[in-house]
Design a protein around this motif. Structure first.
Motif, PDB file in Angstrom:
ATOM      1  N   LEU B  59       0.791  -1.240   0.000  1.00  0.00           N
ATOM      2  CA  LEU B  59       0.000   0.000   0.000  1.00  0.00           C
ATOM      3  C   LEU B  59       0.822   1.289   0.000  1.00  0.00           C
ATOM      4  N   PRO B  60       1.833   1.411   0.886  1.00  0.00           N
ATOM      5  CA  PRO B  60       2.559   2.690   0.897  1.00  0.00           C
ATOM      6  C   PRO B  60       3.161   3.036  -0.475  1.00  0.00           C
ATOM      7  N   LEU B  61       3.805   2.045  -1.098  1.00  0.00           N
ATOM      8  CA  LEU B  61       4.461   2.291  -2.393  1.00  0.00           C
ATOM      9  C   LEU B  61       3.427   2.600  -3.475  1.00  0.00           C
ATOM     10  N   ILE B  62       2.340   1.814  -3.476  1.00  0.00           N
ATOM     11  CA  ILE B  62       1.285   2.010  -4.480  1.00  0.00           C
ATOM     12  C   ILE B  62       0.636   3.378  -4.286  1.00  0.00           C
ATOM     13  N   SER B  63       0.409   3.764  -3.032  1.00  0.00           N
ATOM     14  CA  SER B  63      -0.242   5.053  -2.744  1.00  0.00           C
ATOM     15  C   SER B  63       0.608   6.195  -3.291  1.00  0.00           C
ATOM     16  N   LEU B  64       1.880   6.155  -2.945  1.00  0.00           N
ATOM     17  CA  LEU B  64       2.783   7.234  -3.363  1.00  0.00           C
ATOM     18  C   LEU B  64       2.855   7.309  -4.888  1.00  0.00           C
ATOM     19  N   THR B  65       3.050   6.149  -5.501  1.00  0.00           N
ATOM     20  CA  THR B  65       3.219   6.127  -6.953  1.00  0.00           C
ATOM     21  C   THR B  65       1.936   6.552  -7.656  1.00  0.00           C
ATOM     22  N   GLY B  66       0.806   6.023  -7.205  1.00  0.00           N
ATOM     23  CA  GLY B  66      -0.474   6.366  -7.820  1.00  0.00           C
ATOM     24  C   GLY B  66      -0.749   7.858  -7.718  1.00  0.00           C
ATOM     25  N   PHE B  67      -0.495   8.404  -6.550  1.00  0.00           N
ATOM     26  CA  PHE B  67      -0.747   9.831  -6.313  1.00  0.00           C
ATOM     27  C   PHE B  67       0.125  10.690  -7.238  1.00  0.00           C
ATOM     28  N   ILE B  68       1.392  10.328  -7.332  1.00  0.00           N
ATOM     29  CA  ILE B  68       2.317  11.093  -8.190  1.00  0.00           C
ATOM     30  C   ILE B  68       1.906  10.957  -9.662  1.00  0.00           C
ATOM     31  N   VAL B  69       1.521   9.744 -10.057  1.00  0.00           N
ATOM     32  CA  VAL B  69       1.093   9.535 -11.448  1.00  0.00           C
ATOM     33  C   VAL B  69      -0.093  10.449 -11.767  1.00  0.00           C
ATOM     34  N   GLY B  70      -1.049  10.532 -10.843  1.00  0.00           N
ATOM     35  CA  GLY B  70      -2.229  11.394 -11.040  1.00  0.00           C
ATOM     36  C   GLY B  70      -1.829  12.845 -11.245  1.00  0.00           C
ATOM     37  N   ILE B  71      -0.949  13.337 -10.382  1.00  0.00           N
ATOM     38  CA  ILE B  71      -0.518  14.742 -10.458  1.00  0.00           C
ATOM     39  C   ILE B  71       0.262  14.996 -11.756  1.00  0.00           C
ATOM     40  N   VAL B  72       1.236  14.123 -12.013  1.00  0.00           N
ATOM     41  CA  VAL B  72       2.116  14.329 -13.168  1.00  0.00           C
ATOM     42  C   VAL B  72       1.325  14.232 -14.475  1.00  0.00           C
ATOM     43  N   PHE B  73       0.473  13.223 -14.569  1.00  0.00           N
ATOM     44  CA  PHE B  73      -0.283  13.048 -15.814  1.00  0.00           C
ATOM     45  C   PHE B  73      -1.209  14.249 -16.078  1.00  0.00           C
ATOM     46  N   THR B  74      -1.803  14.757 -15.021  1.00  0.00           N
ATOM     47  CA  THR B  74      -2.667  15.940 -15.167  1.00  0.00           C
ATOM     48  C   THR B  74      -1.847  17.131 -15.670  1.00  0.00           C
ATOM     49  N   ASN B  75      -0.704  17.322 -15.042  1.00  0.00           N
ATOM     50  CA  ASN B  75       0.169  18.435 -15.428  1.00  0.00           C
ATOM     51  C   ASN B  75       0.620  18.325 -16.876  1.00  0.00           C
ATOM     52  N   GLN B  76       0.955  17.100 -17.271  1.00  0.00           N
ATOM     53  CA  GLN B  76       1.457  16.890 -18.637  1.00  0.00           C
ATOM     54  C   GLN B  76       0.343  17.035 -19.678  1.00  0.00           C
ATOM     55  N   SER B  77      -0.891  16.730 -19.284  1.00  0.00           N
ATOM     56  CA  SER B  77      -1.999  16.768 -20.254  1.00  0.00           C
ATOM     57  C   SER B  77      -2.555  18.188 -20.439  1.00  0.00           C
ATOM     58  N   ARG B  78      -2.410  18.998 -19.424  1.00  0.00           N
ATOM     59  CA  ARG B  78      -3.026  20.327 -19.455  1.00  0.00           C
ATOM     60  C   ARG B  78      -2.614  21.182 -20.658  1.00  0.00           C
TER      61      ARG B  78
END
Lengths: 252, 265
Positions: B59-78
């Motif tokens: 969970l800790p690793l998945i949480s961190l990675t998932g959260f970062i993926v969400g932020i980064v992907f949003t930033n890159q798509s904008r």
């Protein structure tokens, strides 16, 4: 003619790994409550012999009968039933390193003997840990034990199912001389207390002398000599057996 | 020269033999799973224990990675969307990308690295130290205890982790969208749920089951068939990760083709 009951009968046993022939026609009789020591240099197939006995390996030809049953012809269920009568103490103890000593000993017990109460399981484990002189280790992890302690716990774990035959694979390998003597004493105590028949695989002649009723020396895939320690070693004519003896008792 | 050529041919043919023998061994290993999984005794306790290890401990690793993926992907798509004045489509774009592909892929790849290598190393080390043999001679079926339980646990837990990753990644995306576009959480998730279809979620879960099965099976196979002592333990862990990742990408590609058939209808 020998009237003692034979528990293991091996005839013309062959085993090769690829092109490497390890056992080349081994014959052996093991009698009830006897301690037989199998000696030989590394790679001569000593461990292979006892692994065939518990069905971990299968011979290429020949027969390996335990309690009158040919091991290679047993089905999975029959083989597992047979294995419960044979305790195998591994060279490196093979304790499950993710489990405590108690869990290590519970593991075979709860899987093979149903309807045991928690109290009965605890009593059995405590009794065996007392027998090997390590009652204080019950909640320790294998990584917290010394080499000698691991060997003792390994023996206790195999005894948990009341085996009739005990197979010891290099019981003194990697231990200091004093601990070796302790382990040898333990092997003798186990036989006296639980009336087991044993095969001890070793290349340590001190261990062989202390624990064995008979010695069997594996030379190039066959038993080159079979008899008591006095019959086999001190006046051996075969140069290979003689040098084995000399290196153990003189050079070391 | 002729001798050298013959030797090369000999080596080559032996490698081909070894490759096909390896494939046959792997096939038999997988086949044995289906032969043993439905036959008692069932290792429920061990399956639950493995589910806990695989699920909770990831969970800790998945949480961190998932959260970062969400932020980064949003930033890159904008920037791409803003060129067309379509930043209001961000929640839909992100939701579809995360649920259909990124959530399952990121989770599976992380699980292959963390769980697959762990399983490979653990079983290989048990093999090297004769613990598997010890299990077998004490009347326990080591395949059932070690392999079936772990493969079931990865198969069940990866879809759960994927759904969790989807949620965490969407939360990461929401924080980014909220900070830049001042969109409320209800609006964000209303748009997310309106753009994600049942087929998206269903397909994501089904392919996650396959990812989980692959990670568990490859880890167990490489561990169970390891050799060469402690060196073999490292090799088993490494091979478990590499082969799992490779197969995950192939499965992703295949699942995409299959799901697209349904979408066209």
């Amino acid at each position: 003619m020998d009237n003692r009951e034979k528990v293991v009968v091996v005839r013309d046993l062959y085993k090769a790994f690829g092109e490497l022939e390890v056992l080349k026609g081994v014959d052996l009789d093991l009698y009830r409550e006897e301690n037989l020591v199998v000696l030989g240099r590394s790679g001569t197939g000593k461990s292979v012999l006892i692994k065939i006995m518990v069905g971990l390996l299968r011979q290429d030809s020949g027969s390996m009968e335990v309690f009158g049953k040919e091991i290679s012809r047993l089905g999975v269920r029959e083989l597992n039933e047979m294995r419960l009568k044979i305790g195998f103490s591994f060279q490196n103890s093979a304790l499950y390193d993710s489990m405590t000593v108690r869990e290590n000993m519970e593991f075979p017990l709860v899987r093979n003997i149903k309807n045991l109460t928690k109290k009965e399981i605890s009593l059995r484990i405590e009794e065996l840990l007392d027998a090997v002189g390590l009652p204080q280790t019950i909640n320790q992890m294998p990584s917290e034990l010394s080499g000698g302690q691991k060997k003792r716990i390994g023996v206790a774990r195999t005894l948990v199912l009341n085996p009739e035959i005990m197979l010891y694979d290099e019981p003194t390998a990697g231990l200091d001389p004093i601990t070796c003597v302790d382990i040898n004493n333990l092997i003798n105590e186990v036989r006296a207390r639980y009336k087991t028949t044993s095969i001890v695989i070793t290349h340590d002649l001190a261990c062989a002398k202390q624990t064995g009723d008979r010695m069997a020396v594996l030379l190039e895939g066959q038993f080159g000599a079979l008899g008591t320690f006095e019959e086999v070693f001190p006046h051996a004519e075969d140069q290979r057996i003689k040098s084995f003896y000399d290196y153990n008792f003189i050079n070391s | 020269m002729a001798g050298q050529s013959t030797t090369r041919k000999h080596v080559f043919s032996r490698k081909i033999d070894a490759f096909f023998k390896g494939l046959a061994d792997a096939w038999n290993f997988v086949k044995r799973f289906f032969q043993e999984v439905f036959v008692p005794p069932y290792e429920f306790k061990e399956v639950i224990h493995q589910c806990y290890r695989i699920g909770v401990e990831s969970l800790p690793l998945i949480s961190l990675t998932g959260f970062i993926v969400g932020i980064v992907f949003t930033n890159q798509s904008r920037p791409s969307l803003s060129e067309f004045g379509a930043t209001s489509w961000l929640p839909s774009l992100i939701a579809i990308a995360i649920v259909r592909a990124m959530g399952p892929l990121v989770t599976a790849l992380i699980a292959a690295g963390k769980v697959g290598s762990g399983i490979g190393a653990e079983i290989a080390s048990m093999k090297v130290t004769e613990q598997i043999d010890a299990m077998e001679v004490s009347g326990t079926n080591p395949y059932k205890f070690l392999v079936v339980s772990r493969v079931l646990a990865t198969t069940f837990m990866i879809p759960v982790l994927v759904m969790y990753t989807d949620f965490v990644a969407l939360m990461g995306a929401f924080i980014n969208v909220n900070a830049n576009e001042l969109v409320s959480i209800s609006t964000f998730f209303a748009q997310v749920f309106s753009s994600v279809t049942f087929l998206d979620v269903f397909a994501s879960i089904i392919k996650s089951l396959f990812f989980g099965f692959t990670i568990g099976m490859v880890g167990c196979y490489k561990g169970y068939t390891s050799s060469k002592g402690t060196e073999g333990v490292g090799k088993a862990a490494n091979a478990a990760v590499v082969i799992s990742m490779f197969l995950i990408f192939i499965e992703e590609l295949l699942s995409l083709q299959i799901i697209n058939l349904f979408r066209i209808k």
